[in-house]
Design a protein around this motif. Structure first.
Motif, PDB file in Angstrom:
ATOM      1  N   SER A 130      -1.735  -4.502  34.782  1.00  0.00           N
ATOM      2  CA  SER A 130      -2.359  -4.217  33.048  1.00  0.00           C
ATOM      3  C   SER A 130      -3.832  -3.941  32.943  1.00  0.00           C
ATOM      4  N   ASP A 159      -3.682 -11.666  30.834  1.00  0.00           N
ATOM      5  CA  ASP A 159      -4.709 -12.067  32.004  1.00  0.00           C
ATOM      6  C   ASP A 159      -4.198 -13.101  32.618  1.00  0.00           C
ATOM      7  N   ARG A 219      -0.342  -8.194  36.320  1.00  0.00           N
ATOM      8  CA  ARG A 219       0.102  -9.663  35.788  1.00  0.00           C
ATOM      9  C   ARG A 219       2.228 -10.092  36.501  1.00  0.00           C
TER      10      ARG A 219
END
Ligand code: SG7
Ligand code: ZN
Length: 260
Positions: free
Chosen positions: A122, A72, A86
């Motif tokens: 994400s 991340d 992301r």
């Protein structure tokens, strides 16, 4: 043999492309007076690490500047988004002339090019390939390019482009800060639920279209146009231009704005 060049045709003249029959396809025309101000929309907070930048790839449709998305480190949050998204790549769409090239339009106004920064959710998914099939899987920031002053940040990328002239070529490209391509004001944007604009055309995208454009020089865009759709082996070489999809019907969707 002598390479032959032909410019691409404006997709508007090619008739409809694929008809996936979805209800939230992209791109669209943003009708400013019909967009709805949403006071709950938060400011967008991109947090990018230039260290995640890895390479440039001519994929035969555009050139992609790719980012390492295994952690991340470069993420987008805020705005209309509830999760962390992301950054995996950015790319552009452009025309053969400065009169058109963008995918989205604003009150029918065309821009010579449009930047897309592609992010995947994400928090909910493990990989891009998984997120691309899901309703809330992707977030793409769109930024319009206008002809004007030379863009200093973009120049480092422009200088690298001759190395990926042909389809399927890849070069290492590191430490490029994607935030340098965002306009000064990222608080004003439109957002709507849409799709990818190339196959698989999945209806996975929360689009975030910046109101403010960025300026690039005619010469910088000319370097985009010197790229090729074709690989080194092909006899007839085709200039990479007009790599945008035709506009899609709104079908009852609402475009929200973060500003009045
Ligand atoms: C460009 O636009 C590429 C594609 C991208 C597509 O062709 O950036 O990416 C790859 C990996 O080929 O497709 C799945 C995907 O990101 C559509 O992206 S867009 O909807 O933002 N225009
Ligand atoms: Zn795109």
């Amino acid at each position: 043999s002598i390479a032959h060049f032909s410019t691409g045709m404006h997709p508007m003249w090619q008739g409809p492309l694929v008809a996936p029959g979805g209800n939230r396809q992209s791109p669209i025309d943003i009708r400013v007076r019909k967009s709805v101000f949403d006071p709950h929309l938060k400011p967008l907070t991109p947090d990018y690490d230039p260290g995640t930048c890895s390479q440039i790839w001519n994929n035969g449709y555009s050139f992609l500047v790719e980012y390492d998305d295994t952690t991340d480190k470069s993420i987008l949050k805020g705005g209309p988004l509830e999760d962390n998204f992301r950054l995996c790549q950015f790319h552009f769409h452009w025309g053969e002339s400065n009169a058109w090239g963008s995918e989205h339009t604003v009150d029918r106004r065309l821009f010579p090019a449009e930047l897309h920064m592609v992010h995947w959710n994400s928090n909910k998914y493990r990989r891009f390939e998984e997120a691309v099939m899901e309703e809330n899987g992707l977030a793409v920031i769109g930024v319009f390019l206008k002809i004007g002053k030379r863009h200093e940040g973009l120049q480092k990328l422009v200088d690298a482009l001759p190395a990926v002239r042909h389809k399927d070529s890849v070069v290492e490209f590191t430490r490029f800060d994607p935030a340098c391509l965002l306009p000064a004001n990222i608080d004003d944007y439109w957002t709507y639920a849409g799709s990818l604009t190339t196959p698989p055309l999945t209806e996975a995208v929360t689009w975030i279209i910046m109101k403010q454009h960025i300026e690039v020089s005619h010469d910088q865009l000319a370097v985009f146009r010197s790229l090729l759709f074709t690989s080194a082996e092909e006899e007839v070489q085709k200039s990479m231009v007009n790599n945008f999809r035709v506009q899609q019907p709104l079908r009852g969707r609402t475009v929200r704005s973060s500003f009045t």
